[in-house]
Design an enzyme around this catalytic site. Structure first.
Site, PDB file in Angstrom:
ATOM      1  N   HIS A 151      62.953  52.993  95.522  1.00 58.06           N
ATOM      2  CA  HIS A 151      64.148  53.830  95.525  1.00 58.06           C
ATOM      3  C   HIS A 151      63.919  55.057  96.401  1.00 58.06           C
ATOM      4  O   HIS A 151      62.793  55.463  96.641  1.00 58.06           O
ATOM      5  CB  HIS A 151      64.565  54.246  94.110  1.00 58.06           C
ATOM      6  N   HIS A 153      65.090  59.133  97.073  1.00 53.79           N
ATOM      7  CA  HIS A 153      65.702  60.324  96.490  1.00 53.79           C
ATOM      8  C   HIS A 153      66.456  61.083  97.576  1.00 53.79           C
ATOM      9  O   HIS A 153      65.920  61.307  98.659  1.00 53.79           O
ATOM     10  CB  HIS A 153      64.636  61.279  95.951  1.00 53.79           C
TER      11      HIS A 153
END
Length: 195
Positions: A151, A153
């Site tokens: 993922h 940010h």
């Protein structure tokens, strides 16, 4: 400072406290923010289960089994608000396919995620009235990765917010010495052998 660092490491764990209004497994009221819609993120084979897909919080969010505030969704990825943000609008771009690390993520998935960064970061900065953002990837335990599902940010920033104490550190210019020459040669050799 330690509190902020811990927040980075645990920023995408299950939300603490009661489930916020509008993120339960039901249709939201007109004035409530939308939650993540159910998407395909199957349990997969035995290898992916060993890598944590079956118990992965992001896979549960993608399947609609855990709450989250969804900002964006397409066939490849979703973008949600971080459940324990460093700043208002701190968001995560998460691929729908489970990959425990950046290097195990398909290049086409990474390309698709990265292609959304200008659009999503611009929307997030405008909504939070910020003029900048940090793009961050924690890859591996030593880098602070606590959820082993790739993922990205997006962390909105304002001038003078002093989010990262290291921003005030005086950086030193690189020196041309044997250690640096060896490092450069080593990386170049690895790049050549893997190209």
């Amino acid at each position: 400072m330690a509190h902020r660092r811990i927040a980075v490491f645990s920023s995408h764990l299950s939300p603490a406290g009661p489930t916020p209004s509008g993120v339960a497994q039901r249709s939201p009221e007109p004035d409530e923010p939308p939650c993540v819609a159910t998407s395909s993120c199957s349990a997969g084979d035995a290898e992916s289960q060993r890598d944590g897909e079956a118990g992965c919080i992001f896979c549960r969010i993608i399947r609609g089994e855990s709450p989250a505030f969804k900002l964006y969704e397409d066939d490849v990825c979703i973008c949600i608000l971080d459940s324990n943000p460093l700043t208002s609008g701190h968001s995560l771009i998460i691929p729908k396919s489970h990959s425990p690390s950046l290097e195990s993520t398909s290049p086409s998935v990474i390309a698709s995620m990265c292609s959304k960064i200008p659009f999503l970061s611009n929307c997030i900065m405008q909504a939070t009235q910020c003029d900048s953002f940090n793009l961050l990837v924690n890859n591996g335990s030593a880098a602070g990765q606590v959820i082993f599902h790739t993922h990205l940010h997006i962390i909105p920033r304002k001038a003078g917010d002093q989010l990262w104490p290291s921003e005030s550190f005086q950086r030193q210019p690189i020196e041309s010495n044997q250690e640096i020459v060896d490092l450069v040669n080593s990386v170049r050799d690895l790049v050549s052998s893997r190209s």
